[in-house]
Design a protein around this motif. Structure first.
Motif, PDB file in Angstrom:
ATOM      1  N   VAL A  58       0.926  -0.990   0.292  1.00  0.00           N
ATOM      2  CA  VAL A  58      -0.296   0.394  -0.229  1.00  0.00           C
ATOM      3  C   VAL A  58       0.884   1.304  -0.119  1.00  0.00           C
ATOM      4  N   ILE A  59       0.401   1.921  -1.427  1.00  0.00           N
ATOM      5  CA  ILE A  59       1.353   3.572  -0.890  1.00  0.00           C
ATOM      6  C   ILE A  59       0.831   4.527  -0.300  1.00  0.00           C
ATOM      7  N   ALA A  60      -0.571   4.972  -0.593  1.00  0.00           N
ATOM      8  CA  ALA A  60      -1.231   5.264  -0.141  1.00  0.00           C
ATOM      9  C   ALA A  60      -2.638   5.480   0.294  1.00  0.00           C
ATOM     10  N   ASN A  61      -2.664   5.006   1.515  1.00  0.00           N
ATOM     11  CA  ASN A  61      -4.278   4.111   2.683  1.00  0.00           C
ATOM     12  C   ASN A  61      -5.211   5.111   2.211  1.00  0.00           C
ATOM     13  N   ASN A  62      -5.705   5.717   1.287  1.00  0.00           N
ATOM     14  CA  ASN A  62      -7.039   6.127   1.251  1.00  0.00           C
ATOM     15  C   ASN A  62      -7.504   7.259   2.540  1.00  0.00           C
ATOM     16  N   THR A  63      -6.753   8.270   2.220  1.00  0.00           N
ATOM     17  CA  THR A  63      -6.632   9.913   3.858  1.00  0.00           C
ATOM     18  C   THR A  63      -8.068  10.166   2.866  1.00  0.00           C
ATOM     19  N   ALA A  64      -8.938  11.194   4.245  1.00  0.00           N
ATOM     20  CA  ALA A  64      -9.962  11.782   3.641  1.00  0.00           C
ATOM     21  C   ALA A  64      -9.113  12.702   2.286  1.00  0.00           C
ATOM     22  N   GLN A  65      -8.161  13.527   2.444  1.00  0.00           N
ATOM     23  CA  GLN A  65      -7.399  14.462   1.673  1.00  0.00           C
ATOM     24  C   GLN A  65      -7.715  13.881   0.476  1.00  0.00           C
ATOM     25  N   GLY A  83      -8.730  10.782  -1.262  1.00  0.00           N
ATOM     26  CA  GLY A  83     -10.139  10.333  -1.451  1.00  0.00           C
ATOM     27  C   GLY A  83      -9.550   8.734  -2.664  1.00  0.00           C
ATOM     28  N   GLY A  84      -8.751   8.640  -1.739  1.00  0.00           N
ATOM     29  CA  GLY A  84      -8.738   7.224  -2.238  1.00  0.00           C
ATOM     30  C   GLY A  84      -6.973   6.682  -1.943  1.00  0.00           C
ATOM     31  N   SER A  85      -6.639   5.297  -2.623  1.00  0.00           N
ATOM     32  CA  SER A  85      -5.989   4.424  -2.188  1.00  0.00           C
ATOM     33  C   SER A  85      -4.725   4.128  -3.226  1.00  0.00           C
ATOM     34  N   VAL A  86      -3.669   3.714  -3.182  1.00  0.00           N
ATOM     35  CA  VAL A  86      -2.769   3.216  -4.156  1.00  0.00           C
ATOM     36  C   VAL A  86      -2.167   2.101  -3.609  1.00  0.00           C
ATOM     37  N   GLU A  87      -1.974   0.645  -4.520  1.00  0.00           N
ATOM     38  CA  GLU A  87      -1.135   0.007  -3.865  1.00  0.00           C
ATOM     39  C   GLU A  87      -0.065  -0.337  -4.896  1.00  0.00           C
ATOM     40  N   VAL A  88       0.252  -0.964  -4.685  1.00  0.00           N
ATOM     41  CA  VAL A  88       1.342  -1.875  -6.117  1.00  0.00           C
ATOM     42  C   VAL A  88       1.672  -3.688  -5.718  1.00  0.00           C
ATOM     43  N   ILE A  89       1.510  -4.058  -6.842  1.00  0.00           N
ATOM     44  CA  ILE A  89       1.787  -5.363  -7.167  1.00  0.00           C
ATOM     45  C   ILE A  89       2.926  -5.655  -7.600  1.00  0.00           C
ATOM     46  N   ARG A  90       4.150  -5.998  -6.618  1.00  0.00           N
ATOM     47  CA  ARG A  90       5.757  -5.962  -7.791  1.00  0.00           C
ATOM     48  C   ARG A  90       5.955  -7.661  -7.740  1.00  0.00           C
ATOM     49  N   ASN A  91       6.443  -7.373  -8.944  1.00  0.00           N
ATOM     50  CA  ASN A  91       7.575  -8.668  -8.994  1.00  0.00           C
ATOM     51  C   ASN A  91       6.790 -10.015  -9.846  1.00  0.00           C
ATOM     52  N   MET A  92       5.668  -9.256 -10.503  1.00  0.00           N
ATOM     53  CA  MET A  92       5.378 -10.307 -11.491  1.00  0.00           C
ATOM     54  C   MET A  92       5.931 -10.561 -12.427  1.00  0.00           C
ATOM     55  N   GLY A  93       5.293 -12.023 -13.283  1.00  0.00           N
ATOM     56  CA  GLY A  93       6.231 -12.795 -14.079  1.00  0.00           C
ATOM     57  C   GLY A  93       7.706 -12.973 -14.192  1.00  0.00           C
ATOM     58  N   ASN A  94       8.833 -12.826 -14.398  1.00  0.00           N
ATOM     59  CA  ASN A  94       9.789 -12.757 -15.032  1.00  0.00           C
ATOM     60  C   ASN A  94      11.027 -11.818 -13.747  1.00  0.00           C
ATOM     61  N   HIS A  95      11.065 -12.170 -12.158  1.00  0.00           N
ATOM     62  CA  HIS A  95      11.448 -11.506 -11.739  1.00  0.00           C
ATOM     63  C   HIS A  95      12.701 -11.232 -11.257  1.00  0.00           C
ATOM     64  N   ASP A  96      14.004 -11.796 -12.065  1.00  0.00           N
ATOM     65  CA  ASP A  96      15.307 -11.339 -12.902  1.00  0.00           C
ATOM     66  C   ASP A  96      14.968 -10.480 -13.408  1.00  0.00           C
ATOM     67  N   VAL A 134       2.511  -3.746 -11.360  1.00  0.00           N
ATOM     68  CA  VAL A 134       1.172  -2.960 -11.497  1.00  0.00           C
ATOM     69  C   VAL A 134       0.975  -1.907 -10.151  1.00  0.00           C
ATOM     70  N   TYR A 135       0.370  -0.744 -10.846  1.00  0.00           N
ATOM     71  CA  TYR A 135      -0.334   0.281  -9.541  1.00  0.00           C
ATOM     72  C   TYR A 135      -1.040   0.804  -9.475  1.00  0.00           C
ATOM     73  N   ILE A 136      -1.724   0.112  -8.809  1.00  0.00           N
ATOM     74  CA  ILE A 136      -3.682   0.361  -8.324  1.00  0.00           C
ATOM     75  C   ILE A 136      -4.089   1.043  -7.469  1.00  0.00           C
ATOM     76  N   ILE A 137      -4.337   2.285  -8.783  1.00  0.00           N
ATOM     77  CA  ILE A 137      -5.323   3.533  -8.002  1.00  0.00           C
ATOM     78  C   ILE A 137      -6.623   3.156  -7.831  1.00  0.00           C
ATOM     79  N   ASN A 138      -7.218   3.080  -6.857  1.00  0.00           N
ATOM     80  CA  ASN A 138      -8.648   3.193  -5.817  1.00  0.00           C
ATOM     81  C   ASN A 138      -9.373   4.257  -5.703  1.00  0.00           C
ATOM     82  N   VAL A 139      -9.992   4.908  -6.455  1.00  0.00           N
ATOM     83  CA  VAL A 139     -10.422   5.978  -6.298  1.00  0.00           C
ATOM     84  C   VAL A 139     -11.921   5.591  -5.544  1.00  0.00           C
ATOM     85  N   THR A 140     -12.053   6.464  -3.938  1.00  0.00           N
ATOM     86  CA  THR A 140     -13.377   6.098  -3.666  1.00  0.00           C
ATOM     87  C   THR A 140     -14.928   6.704  -3.387  1.00  0.00           C
ATOM     88  N   GLU A 141     -14.071   8.243  -4.105  1.00  0.00           N
ATOM     89  CA  GLU A 141     -15.444   8.903  -3.684  1.00  0.00           C
ATOM     90  C   GLU A 141     -16.142   9.441  -5.544  1.00  0.00           C
TER      91      GLU A 141
END
Length: 247
Positions: free
Chosen positions: A46-53, A55-68, A105-112
């Motif tokens: 989790v990069i940003a945890n849905n603060t009121a300021q 209006g959403g959160s951001v997370e990243v899934i790392r190392n999918m595929g060939n991680h080398d 993969v960076y995932i932006i989750n807008v909650t408003e």
């Protein structure tokens, strides 16, 4: 004496069983993070945890595929209205086990002010701006400083581009991002290269990335085509990206 040997053998079998359980649990995907944390190095952060300021959160899934291998950044969720295509990308990518490159993969989750095509709300414009702001504030710094070969921003549209249903493009003409986008298009049957005259999210992610050393382009899909076709197009996109050659 026989009982002692039996007890000793039983203890030995129990120890072996526990050892095997531990080994299997390390090999098999765990229950956390939808099975994405495993022994192959895939993590979810989790990069940003849905603060009121924000209006959403951001997370990243790392190392999918060939991680080398060399790294490619993928972004979904900049425009929440387009979430069906974001879900399609997140569904298809983890199923591919023979990828050449490593994908974060960076995932932006807008909650408003969130809606989807087919249920368009008049107040979706604030949600659109929120996603763009989250991209610039949290995703852009991660990618521009993350040693990525390239970035792709996954989007969708409601049929606003006429015959251009499925296409890639870079908002910076003459950039390396444009070159990669054209190569991706050339490596597919159903993804064209088409540059719309205007994009609202460019200044928040793909433009500054291109201008600061990370080639970037968009993928656009028509939200109103069937899911089977969306799946096929997304597979084409990922395979074409994975076949790109970097210096």
């Amino acid at each position: 004496m026989i009982r002692k040997n039996t007890l000793r053998n039983l203890i030995f079998l129990i120890v072996i069983l526990i050892f095997l359980i531990v080994i299997v649990s390390q090999i098999m995907p765990g229950s956390d993070n939808n099975g994405l944390n495993n022994s192959f190095g895939i993590t979810r952060e989790v990069i940003a945890n849905n603060t009121a300021q924000d209006g959403g959160s951001v997370e990243v899934i790392r190392n999918m595929g060939n991680h080398d291998a060399k790294k490619i950044a993928c972004v979904v969720g900049v425009h929440p209205l387009e979430n069906d295509t974001h879900k399609t990308f997140l569904k298809i990518l983890p199923t591919l086990k023979d990828l050449n490159y490593c994908y974060d993969v960076y995932i932006i989750n807008v909650t408003e002010d969130f809606s989807a095509y087919g249920e368009l709300h008049p107040d979706d414009e604030p949600g659109r701006a929120t996603g763009q702001d989250l991209a610039l504030k949290y995703v852009y710094p991660q990618i521009v400083n993350g040693s990525y070969e390239m970035a792709v921003d996954v989007h969708a549209h409601g049929g606003a581009y006429g015959e251009h249903n499925t296409f890639v493009f870079s908002p910076v003409d003459g950039s390396v991002g444009e070159s990669y986008g054209r190569n991706v298009s050339a490596g597919t049957q159903n993804i064209s290269y088409y540059n719309p005259q205007h994009t609202t999210s460019g200044p928040y992610l793909t433009v500054p990335l291109n201008q600061n050393g990370v080639p970037a382009f968009y993928f656009e899909e028509n939200s109103f085509i069937s899911q089977n076709i969306k799946d096929a197009h997304m597979l084409e996109l990922i395979r074409a990206i994975d076949n790109l050659k970097f210096n």
